[in-house]
Design a protein around this motif. Structure first.
Motif: not given
Ligand code: KG4
Ligand code: ZN
Length: 375
Positions: A14, A194, A200, A311, A315, A341
């Motif tokens: 990002e 992803p 979820d 991320g 959830n 988040s």
């Molecule tokens: O914090 P983030 O944007 O990037 C990192 O620093 O990794 O997190 C992305 C991660 C991905 O693995 C994605 O599958 C997970 O967060 N993620 C979720 C949900 N939304 C994003 N995992 C479970 N439930 C969600 N709703």
């Protein structure tokens, strides 16, 4: 007159910039996601990520300033993510931040990305006038990290946004991050990348659909606050191998995604009850592990507050389970909104504020640090 910090974040996929006043008030937050670029590879491709950061960083910073209705000259300091993250990606933000700071004659504040995630939970609480009480236990749970910290104020008499905190790492994953487990299981099920958001939603509609297999709690030897998710992912893999009747629907979903039909409404009809039950059971296991260990840490350390960020904190089942369980244990639990988040620069600007006020600055020698620790 408030202190306005321009935050820059480019540690993963990002490209983000934001302006935050006094470490508390978000004046703007712009995030350019690269998901569409990395999706076809099933994960973030570092080389593509840094190239895309190069393309996006200037317009993203410009938009953040426009939305905040300020000029570059009005900025009091520039906060930039130093690490952890992908070196090539970090370098884009750092180089741009350094150049801006030098040319404007403004201070440059190096920020740890994980400290940013912790500040995201505070930023959300400030919006409703709450200042979460410290000490706290913070769970950072994302695609790259699953880690538990104890947070203390360095000076116990200070509760203002300029106060420095100290961190102690009390648990972490031994293998995969929780978000990584979501992404890998989603890939196994032909549900694309992803994985978190789609799993979820599928788990949500699955409700009490019977589980075709049971996943018990994960035991880790040694530190009871450590996590492990690779065994769970392997258990899903073995279950799928032992049940070839899953294959036709997995192929059907992969074909749908290849046609660009990756929306929830398009994928749900391609999921059998058995698959929904499996997804729900996987999520139950992840949520149970994250919640149990975090509550255990909060109990052992007798803290009043739990913070959950990253991320996976988006959830729904994780949020509702934490709320229920923390409420029953008389603990306060704080989450950032969905937008705060996942990776963003408002959290970086907020984390830069106490460092700026305490003169923790960087000069032109600042370099990226792929595994920068905060504790
Ligand atoms: O914090 P983030 O944007 O990037 C990192 O620093 O990794 O997190 C992305 C991660 C991905 O693995 C994605 O599958 C997970 O967060 N993620 C979720 C949900 N939304 C994003 N995992 C479970 N439930 C969600 N709703
Ligand atoms: Zn992150």
């Amino acid at each position: 007159m408030s202190v306005r910090i321009l935050g820059i974040e480019s540690s993963c996929d990002e490209t983000a910039a934001a302006v935050v006043a006094d470490g508390r008030e978000i004046l703007s937050s712009v995030v350019a996601s690269q998901i569409d670029i990395h999706r076809k590879y099933g994960g973030v491709v570092p080389e593509l990520a840094s190239r895309e950061h190069l393309r996006r960083i200037v317009p993203v910073v410009r938009e953040a300033l426009e939305q905040a209705k300020i000029n570059l000259q009005d900025v009091d300091a520039i906060g930039v993510t130093q690490g952890p993250g992908l070196v090539g990606s970090l370098l884009v933000g750092i180089t741009y931040g350094k150049t801006l700071a030098e040319s404007l004659g403004k201070p440059l504040v190096p920020v740890n990305h994980l400290e940013g995630h912790i500040h995201a939970a505070f930023l959300e609480a400030y919006k409703i006038g709450i200042n979460p009480a410290l000490p706290a236990v913070c769970l950072i749970v994302s695609g790259g990290h699953t880690v538990l910290y104890e947070i203390q104020p360095k000076d116990s008499t200070r509760t203002d946004a300029a106060a420095l905190w100290s961190y102690r790492r009390i648990g972490q994953t031994r293998d995969d991050a929780a978000g990584e487990a979501y992404d890998k299981v989603s890939k196994l099920l032909g549900l694309g990348y992803p994985g978190g958001p789609i799993l979820d939603r599928l788990a949500h509609v699955a409700g009490a659909t019977p589980a075709p297999v049971k996943f018990g709690p994960t035991k880790t030897r040694g530190n009871a606050l450590d996590f492990s998710f690779s065994g769970l992912k392997t258990a899903v893999l073995y279950h799928l191998r032992e049940n070839p009747d899953y294959l036709p629907e997995i192929y059907a979903r992969e074909a749908a995604i290849a046609r660009g039909e990756r929306k929830f409404d398009q994928l749900l009809p391609l999921c059998s009850q058995k698959t929904l039950g499996l997804v729900r059971e996987f999520q139950n296991a992840v949520v149970r592990d994250l919640v149990e260990r975090t509550l255990k840490a909060a109990e052992e350390l007798a803290v009043p507050t739990i913070l959950v960020s990253g991320g996976v904190a988006a959830n729904r089942q994780l949020r509702s389970t934490f709320e229920q369980r923390a409420g029953a244990a008389c603990l306060k639990v704080f989450f950032p909104s969905m937008a705060l988040s996942t990776d963003n620069a408002a959290m970086i600007a907020a984390a830069a504020y106490p460092r700026f006020r305490n003169n923790i600055l960087a000069d032109v020698s600042l370099n990226a640090s792929a595994s920068l620790p905060i504790a």
